[in-house]
Design an enzyme around this catalytic site. Structure first.
Site, PDB file in Angstrom:
ATOM      1  N   LYS A  79      44.223  35.888   4.361  1.00  0.00           N
ATOM      2  CA  LYS A  79      44.929  35.585   5.616  1.00  0.00           C
ATOM      3  C   LYS A  79      44.012  34.796   6.541  1.00  0.00           C
ATOM      4  CE  LYS A  79      47.429  38.067   9.320  1.00  0.00           C
ATOM      5  NZ  LYS A  79      47.847  39.403   9.789  1.00  0.00           N
ATOM      6  N   SER A 154      52.735  40.200  10.430  1.00  0.00           N
ATOM      7  CA  SER A 154      52.234  38.856  10.640  1.00  0.00           C
ATOM      8  C   SER A 154      51.589  38.244   9.393  1.00  0.00           C
ATOM      9  CB  SER A 154      51.203  38.877  11.769  1.00  0.00           C
ATOM     10  OG  SER A 154      50.082  39.666  11.379  1.00  0.00           O
ATOM     11  N   SER A 178      51.513  44.808   9.929  1.00  0.00           N
ATOM     12  CA  SER A 178      51.493  43.433   9.425  1.00  0.00           C
ATOM     13  C   SER A 178      51.170  43.258   7.947  1.00  0.00           C
ATOM     14  CB  SER A 178      50.523  42.582  10.235  1.00  0.00           C
ATOM     15  OG  SER A 178      51.142  42.211  11.425  1.00  0.00           O
TER      16      SER A 178
HETATM   17  N1  GLN Z   1      54.349  43.168  14.390  1.00  0.00           N
HETATM   18  C1  GLN Z   1      53.349  43.868  15.124  1.00  0.00           C
HETATM   19  C2  GLN Z   1      52.935  43.060  16.321  1.00  0.00           C
HETATM   20  O1  GLN Z   1      53.522  42.057  16.537  1.00  0.00           O
HETATM   21  C3  GLN Z   1      52.208  44.185  14.249  1.00  0.00           C
HETATM   22  C4  GLN Z   1      51.255  43.064  14.064  1.00  0.00           C
HETATM   23  C5  GLN Z   1      50.135  43.393  13.164  1.00  0.00           C
HETATM   24  O2  GLN Z   1      50.128  44.417  12.492  1.00  0.00           O
HETATM   25  N2  GLN Z   1      49.138  42.523  13.158  1.00  0.00           N
HETATM   26  O3  GLN Z   1      52.042  43.392  17.044  1.00  0.00           O
END
Ligand code: GLN
Length: 488
Positions: A79, A154, A178
């Site tokens: 990532k 994400s 994420s």
């Molecule tokens: N979707 C969650 C957020 O927007 C989690 C993001 C993540 O785990 N990096 O914060």
């Protein structure tokens, strides 16, 4: 198609059916040719991957090194918020410009030392903030099962790259879901380890008390193998723990008889898609058949987890992101009257709307008038959530929930309403608040052919049990469906 798992790749290499170079090439070509459709990669490092593969082939030819390395010749994607020397790290943002870190994240360094071939950096929501990958400054990733749909976020690029069989495994990061949520939406396994299990050194900070590097793979076995490589204490990260790292692959074996699985019924109610509910219920039935005892547990404070998460995560983000000031990294706005103006313009032009929203929210909940009402209160609720888990784990060995309330949604479906988007994390962010490990396991398909994931949650440091439960489920009910977009 090359059979795509770590084991079969190693077999091909060691039986000389393919060279490391050929395996790497296959991944590179797949990454390149599918990028137009999926947009899963922000950088594909043909040169770096080829020279690494060439070196490994030489080791093999001359028996000049350890060819039993656990990831020998295995292509892996990372990532783009995790530092890899020789590649960019953009975090899906413009503010980092063309930042190229001069060092490897510890997890990456360990992958290299285990013989992995790093093929590129995957697309993600800007600074890992999002649940759909639509917050990337470089366009959304598309879901290989249906390219009109989101892959989740994400870490959507890593999830899509594994689902499309470009790479057998990939790293992501998980602050509130994420890794697990995109794994569910893309039909792959996704593990978020215990906080402190994997070093965060070289992972760009979002919410430091919640962030963990996680792993995508096609099976529990592959994820176990990678976790064994990257887990463990690291002197560069004071929050990494000196807890011994078991042989996760060895621990996959064994029966589930006598094991107790907790089901928090209250989480199976409102807002949960019917097909997801049925699929997860049926997976629970599989565990019952395998000899596990199903018990009811309660997580009374779960209903506050989204509110609590979005206070703590934004507070930490507002502080972590203060460093992007146009001086230290990458991008700087061209015209400015003075220093303050330069800061403002740089941050205005460099950050996207979601990141700005989070910085403002986080700054607000930390401001002197509101600190007690929001930030302190959220920390107190976090303690109650941890207590909930402690009590639940007195009654069971692991907890089962859905991973995401719905299968993959359409691109654009939730972008106008951030609150609805935030609800995508309703089952996952509670796990980060408690610091315990969680894994998403593919457990079925919806009526229109979209993957569904269940989440297993364990005690601190009990990744081995989660992987064992995943492995047992995979054997009992293999998930063999393939997405529409897949490498050939
Ligand atoms: N979707 C969650 C957020 O927007 C989690 C993001 C993540 O785990 N990096 O914060």
């Amino acid at each position: 198609m090359v059979p795509y798992g770590i084991e079969s790749i190693r077999e091909r290499i060691f039986s000389r059916a393919s060279s490391v170079q050929q395996v790497a090439n296959h991944a590179l070509e797949a990454a390149e040719s599918l990028n137009e459709t999926l947009n899963a990669f922000l950088e594909i490092d043909r040169q770096g991957a080829s020279s690494c593969a060439e070196q490994l082939d030489r080791v093999l030819d001359q028996k000049a090194g350890d060819v039993r390395l656990p990831l020998f010749g295995v292509p892996i994607a990372i990532k783009d918020n995790i530092c890899v020397r020789g590649m960019q790290t953009s975090c899906g943002s413009r503010i980092l410009g063309d930042y190229h870190p001069p060092y490897d994240a510890t997890a990456v360094e360990r992958l290299r030392a285990a013989g992995a071939v790093l093929i590129g950096k995957t697309n993600c929501d800007e600074f890992a903030m999002g649940s759909s990958n639509e917050n990337s400054a470089f366009g959304p990733v598309r879901n290989p099962w249906d390219t009109e749909r989101v892959p989740g976020g994400s870490s959507g690029g890593s999830a899509a790259a594994v689902a499309a069989r470009i790479v057998p495994v990939a790293l992501g990061s998980d602050t509130g879901g994420s890794v697990r949520q995109p794994a569910a939406l893309c039909g792959v396994v996704g593990l978020k380890p215990t906080y402190g299990r994997v070093s965060r050194y070289g992972l760009v900070a979002f919410g430091s008390s919640l962030d963990q590097i996680g792993i995508f793979g096609l099976s529990a076995r592959d994820v176990a193998r990678v976790l064994g490589v990257i887990a463990g204490r690291d002197a560069h990260d004071a929050t990494s723990a000196a807890v011994p790292v078991p042989d996760y692959v060895e621990e996959l074996k064994g029966e589930l008889k006598g094991m107790r699985l907790g089901v928090p019924r209250a989480l199976f109610g409102e807002g949960l898609d019917d097909e997801v509910r049925r699929s997860v219920e049926s997976a629970i039935g599989v565990y019952r058949e395998l000899g596990a005892e199903i018990v009811e547990v309660e997580l009374p404070h779960a209903k506050y987890s989204i509110a609590c998460y979005y206070i703590i995560a934004t507070a930490e983000a507002s502080s972590n992101l203060a460093r992007y000031d146009g001086v230290r990294y990458g991008f700087r706005a061209e015209e400015a009257d003075d220093l303050i103006d330069m800061y403002c313009r740089t941050r205005d032009q460099g950050f996207g709307p979601e990141v700005k929203r989070r910085i403002m929210l986080g700054t607000f909940v930390l401001s002197s008038g509101y600190y007690d009402a929001y930030y302190r209160k959220a920390q107190q609720v976090r303690t109650l959530i941890k207590e909930d888990f402690r009590r639940a784990f007195e009654r069971c060995d692991a907890i089962v929930t859905p991973t995401s309330p719905t299968p993959a949604f359409l691109l654009g479906e939730k972008t106008g309403d951030p609150l609805t988007m935030y609800l995508s994390d309703i089952y996952t962010c509670i796990v980060n608040l408690a610091g315990v490990p969680g894994i998403s396991v593919p457990c079925g398909l919806s009526s229109i052919g979209l993957p569904i994931g269940m989440q297993l949650i364990g005690r601190h440091w009990d990744e081995a049990l989660l992987l064992k439960l995943t492995h047992a489920y995979e054997n009992a009910r293999p998930f063999t469906a393939l997405p529409r977009v897949v490498a050939n």
